[in-house]
Scaffold this active site. Structure first.
Site, short mmCIF file in Angstrom:
data_model
loop_
_atom_site.label_atom_id
_atom_site.label_comp_id
_atom_site.label_asym_id
_atom_site.label_seq_id
_atom_site.Cartn_x
_atom_site.Cartn_y
_atom_site.Cartn_z
N ASP A 28 0.84 -1.19 0.00
CA ASP A 28 0.00 0.00 0.00
C ASP A 28 0.88 1.24 0.00
OD1 ASP A 28 -2.51 1.24 0.01
OD2 ASP A 28 -2.37 1.62 2.15
N HIS A 50 -3.70 14.23 0.12
CA HIS A 50 -3.91 13.41 1.32
C HIS A 50 -2.72 13.52 2.27
CE1 HIS A 50 -4.98 10.07 3.90
NE2 HIS A 50 -3.85 9.46 3.61
N GLU A 89 -10.39 4.25 3.44
CA GLU A 89 -9.48 4.96 2.54
C GLU A 89 -9.86 4.63 1.11
OE1 GLU A 89 -5.43 5.70 5.14
OE2 GLU A 89 -5.36 4.26 3.50
N GLU A 124 -9.15 4.19 -2.50
CA GLU A 124 -7.94 3.94 -3.28
C GLU A 124 -8.29 3.20 -4.57
OE1 GLU A 124 -4.58 2.31 -1.25
OE2 GLU A 124 -5.16 3.08 0.71
N ASP A 169 -8.99 0.60 1.87
CA ASP A 169 -8.02 0.17 2.88
C ASP A 169 -8.53 0.59 4.25
OD1 ASP A 169 -5.68 -0.74 4.08
OD2 ASP A 169 -4.67 1.17 3.83
N ARG A 209 -7.38 4.18 13.04
CA ARG A 209 -6.53 5.34 13.24
C ARG A 209 -5.94 5.41 14.65
NH1 ARG A 209 -5.40 6.55 8.07
NH2 ARG A 209 -7.25 7.15 6.89
N GLN A 215 -3.23 2.83 14.98
CA GLN A 215 -2.08 3.28 14.19
C GLN A 215 -1.29 4.37 14.92
OE1 GLN A 215 -3.13 4.52 10.25
NE2 GLN A 215 -1.05 5.10 9.68
N LYS A 219 -3.63 -1.61 9.89
CA LYS A 219 -3.98 -1.79 8.48
C LYS A 219 -4.25 -3.25 8.13
CE LYS A 219 -3.07 2.52 6.96
NZ LYS A 219 -3.96 3.33 6.10
N THR A 238 -8.92 -5.26 3.64
CA THR A 238 -8.75 -4.40 2.47
C THR A 238 -9.74 -4.89 1.43
OG1 THR A 238 -6.38 -4.12 2.95
CG2 THR A 238 -7.13 -3.59 0.72
N GLU A 259 -9.60 12.91 7.11
CA GLU A 259 -9.51 14.23 6.49
C GLU A 259 -10.86 14.94 6.47
OE1 GLU A 259 -6.94 14.02 2.70
OE2 GLU A 259 -7.62 11.97 3.09
#
Length: 413
Positions: free
Chosen positions: A118, A125, A191, A193, A223, A227, A230, A243, A247, A353
């Site tokens: 990834d 971003h 996420e 992607e 993904d 948070r 992480q 993560k 996915t 975000e």
């Protein structure tokens, strides 16, 4: 290129994701076992049952890996033959019995994932996330404008659209906590992607142009990211368990050939790239993307719209860089683009975000708000490239968040 007409019902309808121009590859089950299929209009073609003119062994397993490994000449021959079979009406009698309505099938993983990497390749971003944690003056890491940053993820985490996702447990440590605690993730995120799928394998370094030729096709990719897990674990070696929950990918592989008319350039470089990363031509694609959220029992709202052409590094550049250490790439390797965000609030590809770290919650229809995902939320990614009277669609990439499982009582072991 304009719309290529087909005799298959639905293929020529405005807004159809799967016209003859597309012909994406997947694996389906209509109750008779998994088989390799091609989406066309309102149907999926059992590709192994028709006269495709290729080695039957390529279609023996319910997976596209053998075709992918066979290389670009086979890819081109198959696409040309399928275009003939589904475009020329004189093939209708022979092919129609092998068309199955899409409404009645279950879509499965289209390929076996060998490895998953990834990346972190959208400047918008990276700047947004960096600004939250380090301020705008230090938002981008010093290496970001020179190198496609990524991490090696878990191939076992990749699941097909429709698979439910259970909220993960992990170590959490808030700013006021003296020590970490073990608890369910409270800041679960998506996420938006794209995923690039490696077809032909490599040994040793490859150029950007060679890397581009190695890519078989693309999928939508979510993904899922914890948070708060992480935040505690990522230093000094980067993402790990945050993560590894899941996915999600869309069930149809849209081939690089189908996307060729939609090539788009990467942006002007703020810092000159080293020669090995320079592109011989446009390597991105003009693909409109959106994220929709449905709360449990609620109505759908689109919470983000953006475009794949927003990326700073293309999949070909990412793949090229991946090989520079001598790392062998395998058929079925999956490369996540990294979160795709535009320059406006409505084009941000993650809730981190969109809610600016939880400080500015999103308002949903009916008065609900979201800073991060709640149990029962269903996320759907959609994407399509818009042509002259047709669109190249990916289908939906969907997943529902389930509550965390109860913590086991390990004292009984």
């Amino acid at each position: 290129m304009s719309l290529m007409t087909s005799w298959v019902a639905g293929a020529d309808e405005p807004g159809c994701d799967f016209p003859l121009n597309n012909l994406p590859y997947g694996v389906f089950d209509d109750g008779r076992g998994p088989r390799m299929g091609v989406a066309i209009g309102d149907f999926v073609l059992d590709v192994g049952a028709v006269d495709h003119g290729l080695e039957p062994g390529l279609f023996a397993a319910p997976s596209w890996n053998a075709v992918m490994a066979a290389g670009p000449e086979v890819w081109a021959a198959l696409r040309a033959r399928l275009t003939e079979l589904l475009g020329q009406a004189d093939h209708r009698a022979a092919v129609a019995p092998h068309l199955v309505p899409l409404e009645g099938v279950r879509l499965l993983m289209p390929f076996a994932v060998s490895e998953f990497t990834d990346f972190y390749a959208s400047k918008n971003h990276a700047f947004n996330v960096g600004t939250m944690f380090r301020g705008p003056e230090n938002a981008l890491p010093p290496n970001w404008l020179s190198i496609p940053i990524g991490y090696n993820g878990r191939a076992s985490s990749v699941v097909v659209s429709g698979t439910e996702v259970t909220r993960p447990w992990g170590q959490l440590k808030g700013p006021q906590d003296e020590m970490p605690r073990f608890a369910p993730c409270a800041r679960f995120d998506l996420e938006l992607e794209m995923g690039a799928i490696v077809g032909t394998p490599s040994q040793g370094m490859v150029s950007v142009a060679q890397a581009d030729e190695m890519i078989f096709g693309y999928v939508l990719l979510n993904d899922w990211s914890a948070r708060d897990i992480q935040a505690w674990e990522y230093q000094p070696l980067g993402p790990f368990q945050a993560k590894a929950t899941a996915t999600s990918i869309s069930p149809w592989i849209v081939t690089a050939a189908a996307l060729a008319p939609f090539r788009a350039p990467t942006p002007k470089r703020e810092r000159e790239l080293l020669p090995y990363l320079r592109e011989p031509g446009p390597m991105l694609y003009d693909i409109d993307l959106e994220v929709a959220l449905v709360p449990e029992g609620g109505e759908e709202s689109v919470i983000a719209r953006t475009n794949y052409a927003e990326m700073y590094y293309s999949a070909a550049q990412q793949l090229c860089h991946h090989t520079t250490s001598g790392c062998a790439m395998r058929t079925g390797d999956l490369l996540g683009s990294g979160t795709i965000s535009g320059s406006t609030p409505g084009s941000r590809g993650s809730l981190l975000e969109m809610s600016w770290g939880g400080k500015e919650p999103l308002e949903l229809p009916g008065g609900a708000t979201r800073s991060f995902l709640e149990d029962g939320d269903t996320l759907t990614l959609r994407g399509a490239a818009q042509g002259d009277g047709y669109r190249i669609g990916f289908g939906a990439c969907t997943g529902k968040v389930l509550p965390a499982v109860p913590q086991p009582d390990w004292t009984k072991d």
